[in-house]
Write a protein that holds these residues in place. Structure first.
Motif, PDB file in Angstrom:
ATOM      1  N   LEU A 187      -4.095  -3.905  12.347  1.00  0.00           N
ATOM      2  CA  LEU A 187      -3.969  -2.472  12.068  1.00  0.00           C
ATOM      3  C   LEU A 187      -3.014  -2.229  10.906  1.00  0.00           C
ATOM      4  O   LEU A 187      -3.351  -1.520   9.949  1.00  0.00           O
ATOM      5  CB  LEU A 187      -3.467  -1.741  13.307  1.00  0.00           C
ATOM      6  N   LEU A 188      -1.834  -2.833  10.980  1.00  0.00           N
ATOM      7  CA  LEU A 188      -0.831  -2.604   9.926  1.00  0.00           C
ATOM      8  C   LEU A 188      -1.287  -3.150   8.578  1.00  0.00           C
ATOM      9  O   LEU A 188      -0.890  -2.621   7.523  1.00  0.00           O
ATOM     10  CB  LEU A 188       0.505  -3.225  10.329  1.00  0.00           C
ATOM     11  N   ALA A 189      -2.141  -4.157   8.599  1.00  0.00           N
ATOM     12  CA  ALA A 189      -2.626  -4.722   7.336  1.00  0.00           C
ATOM     13  C   ALA A 189      -3.492  -3.725   6.575  1.00  0.00           C
ATOM     14  O   ALA A 189      -3.482  -3.712   5.337  1.00  0.00           O
ATOM     15  CB  ALA A 189      -3.406  -6.002   7.603  1.00  0.00           C
ATOM     16  N   LYS A 190      -4.231  -2.888   7.288  1.00  0.00           N
ATOM     17  CA  LYS A 190      -5.117  -1.940   6.597  1.00  0.00           C
ATOM     18  C   LYS A 190      -4.487  -0.566   6.388  1.00  0.00           C
ATOM     19  O   LYS A 190      -4.998   0.245   5.614  1.00  0.00           O
ATOM     20  CB  LYS A 190      -6.438  -1.806   7.338  1.00  0.00           C
ATOM     21  N   VAL A 191      -3.363  -0.292   7.057  1.00  0.00           N
ATOM     22  CA  VAL A 191      -2.690   0.996   6.891  1.00  0.00           C
ATOM     23  C   VAL A 191      -1.825   0.964   5.640  1.00  0.00           C
ATOM     24  O   VAL A 191      -1.002   0.068   5.457  1.00  0.00           O
ATOM     25  CB  VAL A 191      -1.835   1.335   8.129  1.00  0.00           C
ATOM     26  N   GLU A 192      -2.024   1.959   4.772  1.00  0.00           N
ATOM     27  CA  GLU A 192      -1.227   2.072   3.546  1.00  0.00           C
ATOM     28  C   GLU A 192      -0.160   3.154   3.657  1.00  0.00           C
ATOM     29  O   GLU A 192       0.893   3.062   3.023  1.00  0.00           O
ATOM     30  CB  GLU A 192      -2.148   2.387   2.357  1.00  0.00           C
ATOM     31  N   LYS A 204       4.321  -0.120   2.333  1.00  0.00           N
ATOM     32  CA  LYS A 204       3.755   1.056   2.989  1.00  0.00           C
ATOM     33  C   LYS A 204       4.442   2.331   2.473  1.00  0.00           C
ATOM     34  O   LYS A 204       5.645   2.341   2.221  1.00  0.00           O
ATOM     35  CB  LYS A 204       3.945   0.984   4.510  1.00  0.00           C
ATOM     36  N   ARG A 205       3.641   3.387   2.313  1.00  0.00           N
ATOM     37  CA  ARG A 205       4.217   4.684   1.970  1.00  0.00           C
ATOM     38  C   ARG A 205       4.615   5.390   3.262  1.00  0.00           C
ATOM     39  O   ARG A 205       3.841   5.432   4.224  1.00  0.00           O
ATOM     40  CB  ARG A 205       3.209   5.535   1.194  1.00  0.00           C
ATOM     41  N   LEU A 206       5.815   5.958   3.292  1.00  0.00           N
ATOM     42  CA  LEU A 206       6.327   6.626   4.483  1.00  0.00           C
ATOM     43  C   LEU A 206       6.440   8.124   4.216  1.00  0.00           C
ATOM     44  O   LEU A 206       7.094   8.541   3.263  1.00  0.00           O
ATOM     45  CB  LEU A 206       7.704   6.069   4.869  1.00  0.00           C
ATOM     46  N   LEU A 207       5.793   8.913   5.074  1.00  0.00           N
ATOM     47  CA  LEU A 207       5.871  10.366   4.998  1.00  0.00           C
ATOM     48  C   LEU A 207       6.376  10.891   6.335  1.00  0.00           C
ATOM     49  O   LEU A 207       6.211  10.236   7.382  1.00  0.00           O
ATOM     50  CB  LEU A 207       4.503  10.971   4.677  1.00  0.00           C
ATOM     51  N   THR A 219      -6.941   4.450   5.922  1.00  0.00           N
ATOM     52  CA  THR A 219      -5.695   3.749   5.581  1.00  0.00           C
ATOM     53  C   THR A 219      -4.452   4.565   5.921  1.00  0.00           C
ATOM     54  O   THR A 219      -3.365   4.282   5.425  1.00  0.00           O
ATOM     55  CB  THR A 219      -5.667   3.376   4.085  1.00  0.00           C
ATOM     56  N   THR A 220      -4.614   5.573   6.776  1.00  0.00           N
ATOM     57  CA  THR A 220      -3.497   6.461   7.133  1.00  0.00           C
ATOM     58  C   THR A 220      -3.291   6.438   8.641  1.00  0.00           C
ATOM     59  O   THR A 220      -4.259   6.480   9.405  1.00  0.00           O
ATOM     60  CB  THR A 220      -3.784   7.899   6.672  1.00  0.00           C
ATOM     61  N   MET A 221      -2.041   6.397   9.070  1.00  0.00           N
ATOM     62  CA  MET A 221      -1.722   6.397  10.502  1.00  0.00           C
ATOM     63  C   MET A 221      -0.677   7.462  10.813  1.00  0.00           C
ATOM     64  O   MET A 221       0.365   7.535  10.163  1.00  0.00           O
ATOM     65  CB  MET A 221      -1.212   5.029  10.954  1.00  0.00           C
ATOM     66  N   MET A 222      -0.969   8.288  11.818  1.00  0.00           N
ATOM     67  CA  MET A 222      -0.028   9.285  12.315  1.00  0.00           C
ATOM     68  C   MET A 222       0.728   8.702  13.500  1.00  0.00           C
ATOM     69  O   MET A 222       0.117   8.167  14.437  1.00  0.00           O
ATOM     70  CB  MET A 222      -0.776  10.553  12.750  1.00  0.00           C
ATOM     71  N   VAL A 223       2.061   8.806  13.477  1.00  0.00           N
ATOM     72  CA  VAL A 223       2.910   8.272  14.541  1.00  0.00           C
ATOM     73  C   VAL A 223       3.708   9.428  15.141  1.00  0.00           C
ATOM     74  O   VAL A 223       4.446  10.115  14.420  1.00  0.00           O
ATOM     75  CB  VAL A 223       3.875   7.202  14.005  1.00  0.00           C
ATOM     76  N   GLY A 224       3.559   9.659  16.427  1.00  0.00           N
ATOM     77  CA  GLY A 224       4.264  10.769  17.052  1.00  0.00           C
ATOM     78  C   GLY A 224       4.543  10.517  18.513  1.00  0.00           C
ATOM     79  O   GLY A 224       4.134   9.493  19.083  1.00  0.00           O
ATOM     80  N   ASP A 225       5.234  11.475  19.148  1.00  0.00           N
ATOM     81  CA  ASP A 225       5.596  11.326  20.559  1.00  0.00           C
ATOM     82  C   ASP A 225       4.958  12.381  21.450  1.00  0.00           C
ATOM     83  O   ASP A 225       5.262  12.447  22.634  1.00  0.00           O
ATOM     84  CB  ASP A 225       7.125  11.356  20.724  1.00  0.00           C
TER      85      ASP A 225
END
Length: 329
Positions: free
Chosen positions: A47-52, A84-87, A271-277
């Protein structure tokens, strides 16, 4: 029996996957996993390999109140070092883009600028200035970041001076402010009072005034042992008093905000992943535009909340913390 039925479902899914576009195949498979009572897996190296681009919620994900969650800043450094780009996209209405960047930097998150941040305060100001350009003065229930973003958009926030209860409200002249709109965010200091909420509710009764809520969050960790009320509670108070729903709640999970973020940063879903709680805001937000979604258990929601979530609120992956990502890059 069950195994035969499961095999038939999987065969049907295999056929279905060949009939739909690439963008939607992953989400069709996601739904089938849940039909088969399978739990979302942990994120992996593939997963992390394809997420930019990783998009992070903040409170409960990066920090709790003013303290970084253990191991998270180190993981963010690893992700950035891996290219990785961090937003950072938060429903915290008390933060402007600039103040959020400053807070993250102070906590040790590397290389963050205001351009990497989107807050619900910024989204509220952007919504009013584009959808209701006639608005020049807005009665505002909110703190510094929201007031700052409104001013940057050319809108004067009104209401900062209102404090106290009904007697103070009457002594100040009652509901006689000249305002074109009502904006409700979060108040978590001594300025949260009856006079301010009462004025907001009174002004929002006039449907000629746009009524904007920054976010629908019921609660948040706030550094406490139990979850405590968040900005959505204030939106609900004003809406109930005004006998109308907001014209827009501009923060997550609003798809318009996700589309704005995708456009601002030229994001590709695959290539985008949303991380939340939170399932009902963060995960629903990411899934509304086809991003990968990761729920971390360091904030509001638990595995039990995932099991009760609606299909479009269920994450693709679950991890204990953002710190777990450092092992995958």
């Amino acid at each position: 029996g069950f195994l035969m039925a499961k095999a038939q479902v999987l065969a049907a899914v295999g056929l279905g996957l060949g009939l739909v576009g690439l963008r939607y195949r992953r989400h069709l498979w996601h739904q089938v996993r849940w039909l088969l009572d399978m739990n979302p897996p942990q994120p992996d190296i593939a997963l992390l390999a394809k997420v930019e681009t990783c998009i992070f919620d903040c409170d409960g994900v990066i920090y709790q109140h003013g303290t970084a969650i253990p191991g998270v800043t180190e993981a963010l450094k690893e992700l950035r070092n891996a290219g990785k780009r961090l937003l950072f996209v938060t429903n915290a209405a008390g933060q402007s883009r600039a103040s959020l960047a400053a807070k993250l930097t102070k906590l040790g998150v590397p290389g963050v600028t205001a351009a990497d941040c989107v807050t619900s305060a910024y989204a509220a100001a952007a919504y009013l200035s584009t959808a209701h350009p006639q608005v020049k003065r807005a009665y505002t229930v909110g703190m510094g970041g929201l007031l700052d973003e409104l001013r940057l958009a050319g809108i004067t926030p009104v209401g900062e001076a209102d404090v106290g209860g009904i007697e103070e409200l009457l002594a100040s002249g009652g509901t006689n402010d000249e305002v074109d709109a009502v904006v409700v965010g979060m108040l978590s200091d001594q300025s949260l009072c009856y006079a301010r909420l009462a004025k907001a509710g009174a002004y929002a009764r006039d449907k000629r005034r746009p009524f904007v809520g920054t976010n629908p969050d019921q609660n948040y960790p706030g550094g406490c042992q139990e979850l405590i009320p968040a900005g959505g509670c204030m939106v609900a108070f004003v809406a109930y008093a005004a006998e109308r729903e907001p014209d827009a709640i501009v923060g997550k999970p609003r798809q318009d905000l996700a589309l704005l973020v995708a456009k601002l940063y030229a994001l590709k879903p695959e290539t985008t992943m949303m991380v939340g709680d939170r399932c009902n805001t963060d995960i629903a937000f990411g899934r509304s535009v086809g991003w990968h979604s990761l729920l971390v258990l360091s904030g509001c929601h638990t595995r039990e909340d995932v099991s009760r979530a609606r299909p479009y609120e269920r994450p693709d992956y679950i991890a204990a913390s953002v710190a777990d990502l450092s092992k995958l890059v």
